[in-house]
Each structure stands twice: as structure tokens, then as C-alpha cells.
Design an enzyme around this catalytic site. Structure first.
Site, PDB file in Angstrom:
ATOM      1  N   HIS A 100       0.718  -1.043   0.046  1.00  0.00           N
ATOM      2  CA  HIS A 100       0.002  -0.133   0.020  1.00  0.00           C
ATOM      3  C   HIS A 100       0.969   1.354   0.154  1.00  0.00           C
ATOM      4  O   HIS A 100       1.546   1.589   1.041  1.00  0.00           O
ATOM      5  CB  HIS A 100      -0.845   0.028   1.315  1.00  0.00           C
ATOM      6  CG  HIS A 100      -1.800   1.426   1.019  1.00  0.00           C
ATOM      7  ND1 HIS A 100      -3.224   0.805   0.829  1.00  0.00           N
ATOM      8  CD2 HIS A 100      -2.008   2.350   1.346  1.00  0.00           C
ATOM      9  CE1 HIS A 100      -3.764   2.092   0.817  1.00  0.00           C
ATOM     10  NE2 HIS A 100      -2.979   3.206   1.231  1.00  0.00           N
ATOM     11  N   HIS A 129       1.477   5.377  -2.022  1.00  0.00           N
ATOM     12  CA  HIS A 129       0.931   6.481  -2.955  1.00  0.00           C
ATOM     13  C   HIS A 129       2.115   6.926  -3.824  1.00  0.00           C
ATOM     14  O   HIS A 129       2.782   8.085  -3.448  1.00  0.00           O
ATOM     15  CB  HIS A 129       0.123   7.439  -2.168  1.00  0.00           C
ATOM     16  CG  HIS A 129      -1.269   7.200  -1.624  1.00  0.00           C
ATOM     17  ND1 HIS A 129      -2.285   7.191  -2.520  1.00  0.00           N
ATOM     18  CD2 HIS A 129      -1.430   6.180  -0.522  1.00  0.00           C
ATOM     19  CE1 HIS A 129      -3.357   6.618  -1.614  1.00  0.00           C
ATOM     20  NE2 HIS A 129      -2.930   5.975  -0.594  1.00  0.00           N
ATOM     21  N   GLN A 162      -9.659   9.303  -5.514  1.00  0.00           N
ATOM     22  CA  GLN A 162      -9.318   9.841  -4.063  1.00  0.00           C
ATOM     23  C   GLN A 162     -10.525  10.702  -3.663  1.00  0.00           C
ATOM     24  O   GLN A 162     -10.777  10.427  -2.433  1.00  0.00           O
ATOM     25  CB  GLN A 162      -7.880  10.537  -4.153  1.00  0.00           C
ATOM     26  CG  GLN A 162      -7.580  11.473  -3.219  1.00  0.00           C
ATOM     27  CD  GLN A 162      -6.985  10.861  -1.958  1.00  0.00           C
ATOM     28  OE1 GLN A 162      -5.869  10.444  -2.011  1.00  0.00           O
ATOM     29  NE2 GLN A 162      -7.804  10.551  -0.857  1.00  0.00           N
ATOM     30  N   HIS A 195      -9.408   1.776   0.169  1.00  0.00           N
ATOM     31  CA  HIS A 195      -9.283   2.519   1.255  1.00  0.00           C
ATOM     32  C   HIS A 195     -10.490   2.200   1.991  1.00  0.00           C
ATOM     33  O   HIS A 195     -11.471   2.878   1.605  1.00  0.00           O
ATOM     34  CB  HIS A 195      -9.041   3.736   0.988  1.00  0.00           C
ATOM     35  CG  HIS A 195      -7.622   4.221   0.542  1.00  0.00           C
ATOM     36  ND1 HIS A 195      -7.034   3.881  -0.722  1.00  0.00           N
ATOM     37  CD2 HIS A 195      -6.816   5.180   1.156  1.00  0.00           C
ATOM     38  CE1 HIS A 195      -5.808   4.186  -0.733  1.00  0.00           C
ATOM     39  NE2 HIS A 195      -5.518   5.031   0.362  1.00  0.00           N
ATOM     40  N   GLU A 232     -10.966   4.384   7.025  1.00  0.00           N
ATOM     41  CA  GLU A 232      -9.660   5.211   7.425  1.00  0.00           C
ATOM     42  C   GLU A 232     -10.215   6.381   8.310  1.00  0.00           C
ATOM     43  O   GLU A 232     -10.229   7.428   7.755  1.00  0.00           O
ATOM     44  CB  GLU A 232      -8.642   5.469   6.277  1.00  0.00           C
ATOM     45  CG  GLU A 232      -7.529   5.952   6.922  1.00  0.00           C
ATOM     46  CD  GLU A 232      -6.395   6.531   5.845  1.00  0.00           C
ATOM     47  OE1 GLU A 232      -5.161   7.004   6.256  1.00  0.00           O
ATOM     48  OE2 GLU A 232      -6.843   6.616   4.519  1.00  0.00           O
ATOM     49  N   ASP A 268       2.273   3.290   2.855  1.00  0.00           N
ATOM     50  CA  ASP A 268       1.328   4.222   2.686  1.00  0.00           C
ATOM     51  C   ASP A 268       1.883   5.618   2.031  1.00  0.00           C
ATOM     52  O   ASP A 268       1.719   5.892   0.885  1.00  0.00           O
ATOM     53  CB  ASP A 268       0.424   4.647   3.652  1.00  0.00           C
ATOM     54  CG  ASP A 268      -0.839   5.354   3.423  1.00  0.00           C
ATOM     55  OD1 ASP A 268      -1.131   5.471   2.485  1.00  0.00           O
ATOM     56  OD2 ASP A 268      -1.294   5.866   4.502  1.00  0.00           O
TER      57      ASP A 268
END
Length: 439
Positions: A57, A59, A152, A210, A213, A309
Site C-alpha cells: 500500500h 501512493h 481519491q 481504502h 480510514e 502508505d
């Protein structure tokens, strides 16, 4: 003549000292006292040789962008999302590629050779998708890079996000992503989970959402994801990332939920570095730790794999592509400090991450690929404790990176003149069993 021979290594399963012989990119023999010549010989005495690290995971579209266009002063998830929204119109393909390639170079030196990166598809033009598809091609000889089409700003909250997601998949993005807790309503969040799972089922693709969270105990989209995974038969192709709201669920609901997750066959990927800093921001005391119920998930047989992350981006100002740092933080944050639990934490950033990404089992074995990391540590627990130096990083028999051992030179009368970080700790019999404990 062998291509590569590692002498007197320790393996994660406790075997050692043992030699590892490599020819044509494969491990041809694992045995004590191999008598053969090799083009390259690596002395691995008292060193752990393990599969490469895996980050399930990340970005990469945002990595190394810290301070652009400004810093996250509150340290919250929502300000990070707002900052990313400010940065997106300023992005160029060249800038995204440059940052991503620099990060990949760093990853190789840390022994991190498999990464799943979410890439924002909420808005057009899809600069990040185009840039990271090119990066994927450029690094394919040394990093397995998977890309997740990630809306997102929400599949339904952002106009045109579903159309963009479909386009990204058509362009070659590997995985269906989403963020149900960021939709406008709980109903829209549940609807997005169902739609995204159906898209994945129709295209025979993995799903990585996701999921919850949040500190909100009523954010329960992981339940819907488990149900859809079971209904559509998606099984091990599904990942629930973050799942931090589980730290807020009441115990009765959690005991109902964890067997449903196990029944579905999906994976859970917590991200200790980021969520211990992003979550609990509205708490005074007691303050929540920001991690999922990891021991409880392990106890019912769920594959849990730690992810990183972020590294130096709108959400997290630290990070170094070091999955041992991730495991180290996970041990402290859960907490889980039995020897079995700490050994599991190492496996979570190697074997567990590979399973979550749908990659072949990377366990070092005869006939398997010669991809491995030589660590300045004797075993898995010591590797985490010391965040061990990566002495050599090897991909299919090719040495990609090497570093000298970390040593201190002492100037104390009557004491050793040099010190290996492991020298002050006596060896302890380690358990190789997976964690089934709370602590």
C-alpha cells in the site's frame, strides 16, 4: 560455475548456517557446505538472507512532494486530502515521473522490490496515471509495481470519477480502488463498494479499497466489502486497506465482523506509520492508536500485511522506503511484543505483502527465483530491532545494491575497537510460528 553463491546464511525459518547457490536467476541448491566456484561469492556468516520486502500500500503519485504547495500544519487526513487537491492542477507528467523514479531508486537500496501504488483518477487530465504507467515500464526489470485506479475524491462524490476509473483500467492500471468512507453519505459509500467490486468481477481484476480510514465507529464499509467479496467469489483478490475504524468498534460487533472477513478470504493492510499519526487527532485522552484489530484478525486466519502508505507527501512528512521501520512501528503501536508476534511482523512485510498483492510465494527455495536481501542481522526479530542494513539486494540472481556493514569504532581502553550493532545482544532461541497472540 555458479553465478552467485551466498555462504553460511541464516534463513527466516531458522535454518543456518547454510549456503545458497544461484544459476541463471534461480536458486539451484540450498545446503550446507556447497563445494562450487561462483562468479560472485557473498559471505553471509551470521547474516539473515530473506525474501525481498513488499509494500502492498503506497501512493507513488504523491511521494516526495512535501511542501508543495504548502505543508500540512494540522497533520490530519482531511488537510492532506485538501493539500493534494491544491497540488493536482500543478502536476506535470515529468515531475511525477521524476519523483517516482527517485523513490524507486531508494526502494531498491532498502530491498523493497514489490510495491502496490494507488494513483488518483478523480480528475482529468490523468497526469498521474500516464506518468506511473511509464514508470512501471521503466522499473519492470527490478521492481514489481502494481497500480490501483484510486478515485481519491470519491467514486460518486467527484464528478466523472467512475468514467475516469474505467478509462484508467483500459489504459492498463492493474487494480480497482476506492474510498467509500469519503463519499457524501454512508449509503453512497456502501453503493460505491458494491459498484467497484462488480467492476472488478466483470474484468477479473483485484480490488483494493481504502476502507474505513476513520475514527468513526459507525464507518463499517469493511462489512459490505466482506459481503460483496463472498457474494461475487472474489476471495483473495480483495484487500481492505487501513480499516482503522476497527479500533473504535464495540467488542460485540468486532467479534461478529472478524469471522466474516475471514470467511470472505480477503486481506487486510494496516499502515502503522501513517495511521498512528493521522488517527486520534480529535481525541483528548484516552487517545486511540489508529490501527486495526490485528491480533484478532490473525487469530481467525486473515492475512494481515503492513503497508507504508506515504513518504514525504501531504499526509506524512517522514518515511524512507524502509519496510523494517513499518514493522517496527507496528509492533509498538498494536502492541504485539511476543517473540512469535515480532517474527510475524517481519513476515508481514515479505510473505504477507506478497500474498496481498497476489504475487507468487517469495519463500527462498530450490528452483525458486534468486531474489533476496542480505541483512546485517541474525534473524527476523533482530532485523526489525536494528532496522538492519541491507548489505546486498538481489533480484533474480543480479546484485542491484550493496552497502558496507554498519559498525562503530570505539576508543575505549580495554574494550573492542569496533562494534557491530548485534554484538551487544546474546542470541535467543526464536520462534518461527505465526502470531496468534494479543501481545
Amino acid at each position: 560455475m555458479l553465478d552467485l553463491l551466498l555462504r553460511s546464511a541464516n534463513l527466516p525459518d531458522g535454518r543456518g548456517p547454510i549456503d545458497i547457490a544461484v544459476k541463471d536467476g534461480r536458486i539451484v541448491k540450498i545446503s550446507s557446505g556447497i563445494k562450487a566456484d561462483a562468479n560472485i561469492v557473498i559471505d553471509s556468516t551470521d547474516r539473515l538472507v530473506a525474501p525481498p520486502f513488499v509494500d502492498p500500500h503506497f501512493h507513488m503519485d504523491a511521494t516526495l512532494s512535501i511542501g508543495q504547495p504548502r505543508l500540512n500544519e494540522s497533520g490530519t487526513l482531511l488537510e492532506g486530502i485538501a493539500l493534494w487537491g491544491e497540488l493536482k492542477p500543478l502536476l506535470t507528467s515529468e515531475a511525477v515521473m521524476d519523483r517516482a523514479l527517485r523513490y524507486c531508486d531508494l526502494a531498491v537500496t532498502q530491498g523493497l522490490l514489490s510495491i502496490r501504488s494507488h494513483v488518483d483518477v478523480s480528475t482529468t487530465p490523468m497526469v498521474c496515471v500516464e506518468a506511473l504507467l511509464e514508470v512501471k515500464k521503466r522499473v519492470s526489470s527490478y521492481i514489481d509495481l502494481q497500480l490501483v485506479a484510486f478515485p481519491q475524491d470519491g467514486l460518486y462524490r467527484a464528478a466523472g470519477a467512475e468514467k475516469n476509473l474505467i478509462r484508467a483500467l483500459d489504459m492498463g492500471v492493474d487494480v480497482v480502488g476506492g474510498i467509500p468512507h469519503f463519499e457524501r453519505t454512508m449509503e453512497d459509500g456502501a453503493r460505491s463498494v458494491k459498484r467497484l467490486c462488480q467492476i472488478a468481477a466483470d474484468r477479473d481484476l483485484p480490488v483494493d479499497l481504502h476502507c474505513d480510514e476513520s475514527d468513526d465507529p459507525m464507518s463499517r464499509h469493511i462489512e459490505t466489502l466482506a459481503a460483496e467479496t463472498t457474494r461475487l467469489g472474489l476471495g483473495g483478490r480483495v484487500v481492505a486497506s487501513h480499516a482503522t475504524a476497527m479500533h473504535s468498534y464495540d467488542n460485540y460487533y468486532a467479534t461478529k465482523l472478524t469471522p466474516l472477513i475471514a470467511e470472505s478470504g480477503m486481506h487486510v493492510v494496516p499502515n502503522p506509520l501513517i495511521n498512528i499519526t493521522l488517527q486520534g487527532r480529535s481525541d483528548t485522552y484516552p487517545r486511540r492508536r489508529g490501527l486495526s484489530r490485528i491480533p484478532e484478525l490473525l487469530a481467525v486466519g486473515v492475512n494481515v500485511a503492513f503497508g507504508q502508505d506515504c513518504t514525504m507527501d501531504p499526509w506524512y512528512s517522514l518515511g524512507s522506503a524502509d519496510m523494517l521501520e513499518v514493522a517496527h512501528m507496528g509492533i509498538h503501536a498494536v502492541p504485539m511484543t511476543s517473540r512469535a508476534a515480532m517474527a510475524w511482523a517481519f513476515d508481514s512485510v515479505t510473505l504477507g505483502g506478497a500474498a496481498a498483492m497476489g504475487l507468487p510465494d517469495p519463500t527462498l527455495r530450490e528452483g525458486g527465483p534468486a531474489s533476496m536481501v542480505v541483512l546485517q542481522a541474525r534473524d527476523r526479530i533482530e532485523a526489525i530491532r536494528l532496522r538492519a542494513t541491507r548489505l546486498a539486494v538481489i533480484r533474480e540472481g543480479r546484485v542491484l545494491s550493496q552497502a558496507p556493514p554498519r559498525r562503530a569504532v570505539l576508543s575505549l581502553k580495554g574494550r573492542p575497537s569496533t562494534l557491530d550493532p548485534a554484538d551487544y545482544a546474546p542470541p535467543i532461541e526464536r520462534s518461527s510460528q505465526p502470531n496468534q497472540e494479543r501481545t
